[in-house]
Design an enzyme around this catalytic site. Structure first.
Site, PDB file in Angstrom:
ATOM      1  N   ASP A 217      63.169 -73.556 -52.206  1.00 29.81           N
ATOM      2  CA  ASP A 217      62.812 -72.176 -52.500  1.00 29.81           C
ATOM      3  C   ASP A 217      62.594 -72.004 -54.007  1.00 29.81           C
ATOM      4  O   ASP A 217      63.343 -72.550 -54.820  1.00 29.81           O
ATOM      5  CB  ASP A 217      63.930 -71.244 -52.024  1.00 29.81           C
ATOM      6  CG  ASP A 217      63.582 -69.787 -52.142  1.00 29.81           C
ATOM      7  OD1 ASP A 217      62.607 -69.366 -51.499  1.00 29.81           O
ATOM      8  OD2 ASP A 217      64.285 -69.068 -52.881  1.00 29.81           O
ATOM      9  N   GLU A 269      58.172 -74.746 -52.315  1.00 27.03           N
ATOM     10  CA  GLU A 269      57.599 -73.409 -52.254  1.00 27.03           C
ATOM     11  C   GLU A 269      57.288 -73.005 -53.690  1.00 27.03           C
ATOM     12  O   GLU A 269      58.196 -72.805 -54.503  1.00 27.03           O
ATOM     13  CB  GLU A 269      58.565 -72.395 -51.639  1.00 27.03           C
ATOM     14  CG  GLU A 269      57.947 -71.013 -51.518  1.00 27.03           C
ATOM     15  CD  GLU A 269      58.868 -69.882 -51.932  1.00 27.03           C
ATOM     16  OE1 GLU A 269      58.757 -68.803 -51.332  1.00 27.03           O
ATOM     17  OE2 GLU A 269      59.686 -70.055 -52.857  1.00 27.03           O
TER      18      GLU A 269
END
Length: 549
Positions: A217, A269
């Site tokens: 993330d 990401e």
């Protein structure tokens, strides 16, 4: 395509180059105990469904202990399971059961920040200014005569300033801490050696328990400019996205992943405006792949899709990495809604177009065509739960029930992401549609619309024309057709607003973005179409797969 089967240590390597990966947002997937919240036992009960769908791996959004200020992305402990989801033992059982069914398991890791309840942040608050505990985060004195102004002008990506002032142990107003997201998500200082060592240990902890990889993330945001300059002074260069500073981190992570058998995957990401920037980290000694957000947010337009596809493939071939194609996830408006809007059919966080009229039938036609386009492209694909059912964005959630911090921090100006996180329907004709067990005393944590009665997996399984049956057929062909998966494509000449490409041997995909039906080229067989052909012509907003000479 790599073959399906038990993903053991001696499985075919580089499985991730063309894998179909299914994203599970645990809170909204399946609730086993009737508390209105999805859990690991619910996921375990639905593993056969995922196997039948035809996916190769499951990606779990954060399953760690969390106060759920940001849906689990505010992690309080990186080495355990959120109690409302289950236990660590149950997670290990789930991993083993998925492996038995031939599916690998990828989990989210959230290295940019933690929860304000994390033991290290609580220690930092207690220790006071100048302490080693605070060096794990970004604590700074405020500006202004009394230090009552933030240290710089950085904004939070959730709205408002990226700084919050603390009260010191002696009760006086004190330093400020940095949080690029919610004020309950303090950013780690990745210049601190303890942080780097901690996350390397976290990776080993979960690899030891059988996970096959991590989705990272905010992978582009870990390393900040230590000077913390005002944005107004940086000439457009982001001081909280130091890409050059990330190489050492991801090379160390790659070494850890490579020390385990079975070709473990690291997926980034990175919300970047240029896919080629993310591709700089896709190499054998760093990351395997990165989410393709250019493709995800692309409006329904043939030339724009072609440009994104060409740029993506070019960026990836230069580093020998596969592309990863994504139509939806837990942060963006669902494609049925996006593609059914008049005018702008793309997506941007700055303007979600909430409340714009939607032609759901048109959005569904386009979403079906987009699904076949996505499955036919070279590389891997991601499917977000409910996408395979044709679910749409739920935009009429009452304000009192919204839980996304984006809604609160923007004072309702941004409705947030709850609309794509509504618990998915499995069976029955009324809420909770099999999400919770029959007779559950607690309603699902977000309300489901009554109109989902026709969109349960049970209902769609029996309907040959359903979205679910289309996804099953497409994923099955993607496995069986040697032309699909990893590889290359060749563009064909086509009418305006039509995309056509060939993949060897003998496969052609055509997507009609125009307002008129178009003829098909010479072909031996129609393998699959997103909607019925009319008099042998490909209707508007329809895709077809052909076996061609």
């Amino acid at each position: 395509m790599t073959a399906s089967g038990n993903p053991s240590a001696d499985s075919t390597l580089a499985w991730w180059r063309d894998a179909a990966i299914y994203q599970v947002y645990i809170r909204s997937f399946a609730d086993s105990n009737g508390d209105g919240i999805g859990d690991l036992a619910g996921v375990r009960s639905r593993l056969p469904y995922l196997s039948e769908l035809g996916i190769d791996a499951i990606w779990f959004t954060p399953w760690y202990p969390s106060p759920m200020d940001d849906g689990g992305y505010d992690v309080a402990d990186f080495r355990d399971i959120e109690p409302s989801f289950g236990t660590l033992d149950e997670a290990e059982t789930l991993i083993a059961e998925a492996h038995t069914l031939g599916m690998r398991v990828i989990i989210d890791i959230v290295p940019n920040h933690c929860s304000d309840l994390h033991r290290w942040f609580q220690a930092a608050l207690a220790a006071g200014p100048g302490s080693p505990e605070r060096e794990r985060f970004w604590f700074r004195p405020g500006r202004g005569e009394n230090g009552d102004e933030p240290p710089n002008d950085w904004p939070s990506r959730f709205g408002g300033p990226a700084w919050t002032r603390v009260t010191e142990p002696d009760g006086t107003p004190g330093e400020w801490f940095l949080h690029l997201y919610s004020s309950r998500q303090p950013d780690f200082n990745w210049d601190n050696a303890e942080i780097r060592a901690e996350f390397e240990d976290v990776l080993r902890f979960w690899f030891d328990r059988g996970v096959d990889g991590f989705r990272i993330d905010v992978a582009d945001g870990l390393v900040k400019d230590p000077a913390l300059p005002d944005l107004a002074t940086t000439n457009g260069v982001s001081p909280f996205s130091d890409l050059d500073g990330l190489h050492d981190i991801y090379r160390a992570w790659r070494k850890i992943a490579d020390s385990y058998p079975g070709d473990r995957i690291l997926v980034a990401e990175m919300w970047l405006d240029d896919m080629s920037r993310a591709a700089r980290y896709l190499r054998k000694d760093e990351l395997n792949s990165a989410f393709n957000f250019d493709y995800l947010v692309c409006p329904w337009n043939a030339s724009k899709f072609r440009t994104v596809i060409e740029n993506t493939l070019e960026a990836h071939v230069s580093v020998g990495a596969p592309a990863a194609w994504v139509l939806s996830n837990h942060d963006v408006t669902r494609p049925v809604t996006r593609y059914g809007r008049p005018g702008d059919t793309g997506f941007a966080f700055a303007d979600r177009l909430h409340g714009t009229p939607v032609n759901r039938d048109l959005g569904t036609r386009r979403a079906r065509a987009a699904a076949l386009l996505t499955m036919s492209l070279p590389g891997g694909i991601y499917v977000y739960q409910g996408e395979e059912l044709g679910l749409w964005e739920i935009e009429d959630i009452p304000d009192a029930l919204r839980q996304d911090p984006v809604f609160a921090r923007t004072k309702g100006a941004d409705p947030g992401r709850d609309g794509c996180r509504v618990p998915i329907p499995w069976s029955g004709t009324e809420s909770p549609f099999g999400f919770s067990p029959e007779g559950a005393a607690t309603e699902p944590w977000l309300p489901q619309p009554a109109s989902w009665a026709s969109y349960t997996s049970e209902s769609e399984s029996g309907d040959p024309s359903s979205m679910l049956r289309l996804y099953r057929a497409g994923l099955a062909l993607r496995r069986s057709e040697s032309a699909l998966g990893d590889g290359t494509l060749k563009w064909n000449d086509a009418q305006p607003d039509v995309l056509s490409f060939t993949r060897d041997p003998g496969f052609t995909c055509i997507v009609n973005f125009s307002a008129e039906s178009v003829p098909l080229p010479t072909h031996e067989e129609i393998l699959l179409a997103s909607n019925d052909l009319v008099d042998g012509l490909l209707p508007p907003d329809t895709a077809v797969w052909l076996r061609t000479p």
